[in-house]
Design a protein around this motif. Sequence first.
Motif, PDB file in Angstrom:
ATOM      1  N   ASN A 209      35.236  41.485  64.242  1.00  0.00           N
ATOM      2  CA  ASN A 209      33.963  42.371  63.928  1.00  0.00           C
ATOM      3  C   ASN A 209      33.779  42.074  62.451  1.00  0.00           C
ATOM      4  O   ASN A 209      34.790  42.105  61.516  1.00  0.00           O
ATOM      5  CB  ASN A 209      34.231  43.753  64.186  1.00  0.00           C
ATOM      6  N   ASP A 210      32.434  41.886  61.934  1.00  0.00           N
ATOM      7  CA  ASP A 210      32.025  41.586  60.542  1.00  0.00           C
ATOM      8  C   ASP A 210      32.655  42.624  59.595  1.00  0.00           C
ATOM      9  O   ASP A 210      32.734  42.275  58.401  1.00  0.00           O
ATOM     10  CB  ASP A 210      30.597  41.334  60.381  1.00  0.00           C
ATOM     11  N   THR A 211      32.898  43.930  59.948  1.00  0.00           N
ATOM     12  CA  THR A 211      33.090  44.991  58.914  1.00  0.00           C
ATOM     13  C   THR A 211      34.599  44.960  58.569  1.00  0.00           C
ATOM     14  O   THR A 211      35.013  45.575  57.689  1.00  0.00           O
ATOM     15  CB  THR A 211      32.710  46.404  59.223  1.00  0.00           C
ATOM     16  N   PHE A 212      35.437  44.363  59.614  1.00  0.00           N
ATOM     17  CA  PHE A 212      36.726  44.192  59.113  1.00  0.00           C
ATOM     18  C   PHE A 212      37.097  43.496  58.103  1.00  0.00           C
ATOM     19  O   PHE A 212      36.747  42.588  57.399  1.00  0.00           O
ATOM     20  CB  PHE A 212      37.547  43.386  60.311  1.00  0.00           C
ATOM     21  N   PHE A 213      38.276  44.402  57.178  1.00  0.00           N
ATOM     22  CA  PHE A 213      38.721  43.861  55.879  1.00  0.00           C
ATOM     23  C   PHE A 213      40.217  43.564  56.071  1.00  0.00           C
ATOM     24  O   PHE A 213      40.820  42.580  55.635  1.00  0.00           O
ATOM     25  CB  PHE A 213      38.573  44.803  54.856  1.00  0.00           C
ATOM     26  N   THR A 214      40.922  44.310  56.985  1.00  0.00           N
ATOM     27  CA  THR A 214      42.180  44.060  57.299  1.00  0.00           C
ATOM     28  C   THR A 214      42.488  44.660  58.623  1.00  0.00           C
ATOM     29  O   THR A 214      41.582  45.572  59.324  1.00  0.00           O
ATOM     30  CB  THR A 214      43.299  44.913  56.328  1.00  0.00           C
ATOM     31  N   TYR A 215      43.655  44.449  59.466  1.00  0.00           N
ATOM     32  CA  TYR A 215      43.921  44.991  60.633  1.00  0.00           C
ATOM     33  C   TYR A 215      45.263  45.006  60.685  1.00  0.00           C
ATOM     34  O   TYR A 215      46.036  44.757  60.103  1.00  0.00           O
ATOM     35  CB  TYR A 215      43.256  44.082  61.890  1.00  0.00           C
ATOM     36  N   GLY A 216      45.708  45.741  61.860  1.00  0.00           N
ATOM     37  CA  GLY A 216      47.268  46.004  62.140  1.00  0.00           C
ATOM     38  C   GLY A 216      47.745  47.017  61.432  1.00  0.00           C
ATOM     39  O   GLY A 216      48.927  47.314  60.938  1.00  0.00           O
ATOM     40  N   ASN A 217      46.762  47.978  61.376  1.00  0.00           N
ATOM     41  CA  ASN A 217      46.982  49.241  60.500  1.00  0.00           C
ATOM     42  C   ASN A 217      47.244  50.241  61.729  1.00  0.00           C
ATOM     43  O   ASN A 217      46.420  50.649  62.557  1.00  0.00           O
ATOM     44  CB  ASN A 217      46.140  49.664  59.537  1.00  0.00           C
ATOM     45  N   ARG A 218      48.031  51.150  61.502  1.00  0.00           N
ATOM     46  CA  ARG A 218      48.322  52.183  62.654  1.00  0.00           C
ATOM     47  C   ARG A 218      47.483  53.314  62.336  1.00  0.00           C
ATOM     48  O   ARG A 218      46.711  53.904  63.152  1.00  0.00           O
ATOM     49  CB  ARG A 218      49.874  52.786  62.385  1.00  0.00           C
ATOM     50  N   ASN A 219      47.486  54.104  61.235  1.00  0.00           N
ATOM     51  CA  ASN A 219      46.884  55.300  60.911  1.00  0.00           C
ATOM     52  C   ASN A 219      46.795  55.725  59.442  1.00  0.00           C
ATOM     53  O   ASN A 219      47.596  56.570  59.153  1.00  0.00           O
ATOM     54  CB  ASN A 219      47.453  56.483  61.816  1.00  0.00           C
ATOM     55  N   ILE A 220      46.094  54.985  58.799  1.00  0.00           N
ATOM     56  CA  ILE A 220      45.967  55.398  57.508  1.00  0.00           C
ATOM     57  C   ILE A 220      45.408  56.540  56.966  1.00  0.00           C
ATOM     58  O   ILE A 220      44.095  57.049  57.186  1.00  0.00           O
ATOM     59  CB  ILE A 220      45.330  53.948  56.631  1.00  0.00           C
ATOM     60  N   GLN A 221      46.127  57.583  56.204  1.00  0.00           N
ATOM     61  CA  GLN A 221      45.430  58.629  55.845  1.00  0.00           C
ATOM     62  C   GLN A 221      45.823  58.983  54.346  1.00  0.00           C
ATOM     63  O   GLN A 221      45.729  59.970  53.618  1.00  0.00           O
ATOM     64  CB  GLN A 221      46.227  59.959  56.746  1.00  0.00           C
ATOM     65  N   GLY A 222      45.998  57.904  53.574  1.00  0.00           N
ATOM     66  CA  GLY A 222      45.905  57.881  52.096  1.00  0.00           C
ATOM     67  C   GLY A 222      45.482  56.508  51.845  1.00  0.00           C
ATOM     68  O   GLY A 222      45.610  55.531  52.040  1.00  0.00           O
ATOM     69  N   MET A 223      44.433  56.832  50.552  1.00  0.00           N
ATOM     70  CA  MET A 223      43.583  55.623  50.103  1.00  0.00           C
ATOM     71  C   MET A 223      43.218  55.973  48.616  1.00  0.00           C
ATOM     72  O   MET A 223      42.596  56.832  48.403  1.00  0.00           O
ATOM     73  CB  MET A 223      42.449  55.190  51.042  1.00  0.00           C
ATOM     74  N   THR A 224      43.487  55.259  47.659  1.00  0.00           N
ATOM     75  CA  THR A 224      42.943  55.178  46.540  1.00  0.00           C
ATOM     76  C   THR A 224      43.119  53.916  45.495  1.00  0.00           C
ATOM     77  O   THR A 224      43.400  52.919  46.219  1.00  0.00           O
ATOM     78  CB  THR A 224      44.148  56.170  45.664  1.00  0.00           C
ATOM     79  N   ARG A 225      42.276  54.040  44.546  1.00  0.00           N
ATOM     80  CA  ARG A 225      41.931  52.484  43.810  1.00  0.00           C
ATOM     81  C   ARG A 225      42.836  52.599  42.579  1.00  0.00           C
ATOM     82  O   ARG A 225      42.918  53.630  41.871  1.00  0.00           O
ATOM     83  CB  ARG A 225      40.461  52.589  43.555  1.00  0.00           C
ATOM     84  N   HIS A 226      43.515  51.497  42.479  1.00  0.00           N
ATOM     85  CA  HIS A 226      44.588  51.260  41.326  1.00  0.00           C
ATOM     86  C   HIS A 226      43.416  51.333  40.174  1.00  0.00           C
ATOM     87  O   HIS A 226      42.351  50.685  39.961  1.00  0.00           O
ATOM     88  CB  HIS A 226      45.244  50.201  41.275  1.00  0.00           C
ATOM     89  N   PRO A 227      43.979  52.393  39.037  1.00  0.00           N
ATOM     90  CA  PRO A 227      43.251  52.364  37.802  1.00  0.00           C
ATOM     91  C   PRO A 227      43.064  51.109  36.761  1.00  0.00           C
ATOM     92  O   PRO A 227      42.174  51.360  36.057  1.00  0.00           O
ATOM     93  CB  PRO A 227      43.713  53.498  37.033  1.00  0.00           C
ATOM     94  N   GLU A 228      43.906  50.209  37.093  1.00  0.00           N
ATOM     95  CA  GLU A 228      43.952  49.070  36.067  1.00  0.00           C
ATOM     96  C   GLU A 228      43.479  47.842  36.792  1.00  0.00           C
ATOM     97  O   GLU A 228      42.567  46.999  36.453  1.00  0.00           O
ATOM     98  CB  GLU A 228      45.267  48.764  35.658  1.00  0.00           C
ATOM     99  N   THR A 229      44.035  47.588  38.228  1.00  0.00           N
ATOM    100  CA  THR A 229      43.707  46.358  38.700  1.00  0.00           C
ATOM    101  C   THR A 229      42.597  46.383  39.574  1.00  0.00           C
ATOM    102  O   THR A 229      41.708  45.605  40.075  1.00  0.00           O
ATOM    103  CB  THR A 229      44.918  45.955  39.774  1.00  0.00           C
ATOM    104  N   GLY A 230      42.126  47.635  39.961  1.00  0.00           N
ATOM    105  CA  GLY A 230      41.099  47.940  40.868  1.00  0.00           C
ATOM    106  C   GLY A 230      41.309  47.563  42.368  1.00  0.00           C
ATOM    107  O   GLY A 230      40.545  47.906  43.238  1.00  0.00           O
TER     108      GLY A 230
END
Length: 373
Positions: A209-230
Amino acid sequence: MLTCSRLALTLSFVLVSAPALADRTFSSDKADFRLETVAQGLEHPWSLAFLPDGSQLVTERAGRLRLIENGELQPDPISGVPELVVAGQGGLLDVLLHPQFADNQTLFLSYAHRNNAGMTTRVARAEFDGQQLRNVDVIFEALPRSGTSRHFAGRMEFDTDGNLYVSVGDRGDKPRAQDTADDAGGVHRITVNGDPAPGNPFLEDGSVNDTFFTYGNRNIQGMTRHPETGDIWTHEHGPRGGDEVNIINAGDNYGWPDVTYGIAYSGFPISDKTTMDGVTDPLHYWDPSIAPSGMAFYTGDLFSAWQGDLFVGALKLQKLVRLRFDGKDLVEEEDLLVDLGERIRDVRMGPDGALWLLTDAGNGKVYRVVPAD
């Protein structure tokens, strides 16, 4: 980035820290701090966002979007929330402001939705006029649906190019996380209109599917952007053990359920592998499981000793975890708030320099973490 005047923020947060709010003092290796109670009486709050005027939006899993204004939880929920289902782990989940919210008043909500085909994770875009949501439009829906009420995931984050990342859990059905024709069990990267983001890794692969960026993830409930690397950092729930901290890389397979440090809730093995070719290893894992939820890098001025540290909430083990990385190497780990006795659902870096926490309870709270003196 959101813009707001220093005066508006100062006035707002002075009101938030009024003497009527309850204080608690805690010690850590790096700093002593207090918890200030900003609001309470929330029904299983799930996510927190900061408006340009210094007020806050809070989602309640029960399906309500609430406003905290001048340090007071407003009695009436915000109207216009899209139709959703509250079942099991599902309900109203994340709230995230558009990077140009101050100009366009646009925000995004993730939530569980049910129809005759079953339940799934959806994302809607809406405009917030200060009192209600308008022009609500569903821009993403994970397919196929199923009858389970577990592992909706639902965390969201923007990258530096303005693309929206959306996590979708495996929905409690392990093999779905390795099926790239199935939206479950991965991170999807879309535009603000819901289209596959330019440069997505599988755009030329008709089997994914075209929207996939990664797969093999169980249940992600935390996500944030690194302030320096992005880079986009995530954590996800393992079963009994195997909670992970990851950096999300385009096209990577994170292994679930073929590779895991956890075992099934029954006590039986899920896999005999903790690593394998073609699978991205976690930066860090917990065994036993802490049930992580919410995460943020500390970038404020109130705690100079915490600069750059990653903070993760824990539901099962009821604590806040401070992690320090040197690049991708973990060099420090410290458990905080272990005697608070509350499930930490969300962790946010506030524009006031404080860490903000949500507690997962029928009488859920919003806390600010501020210096002890």
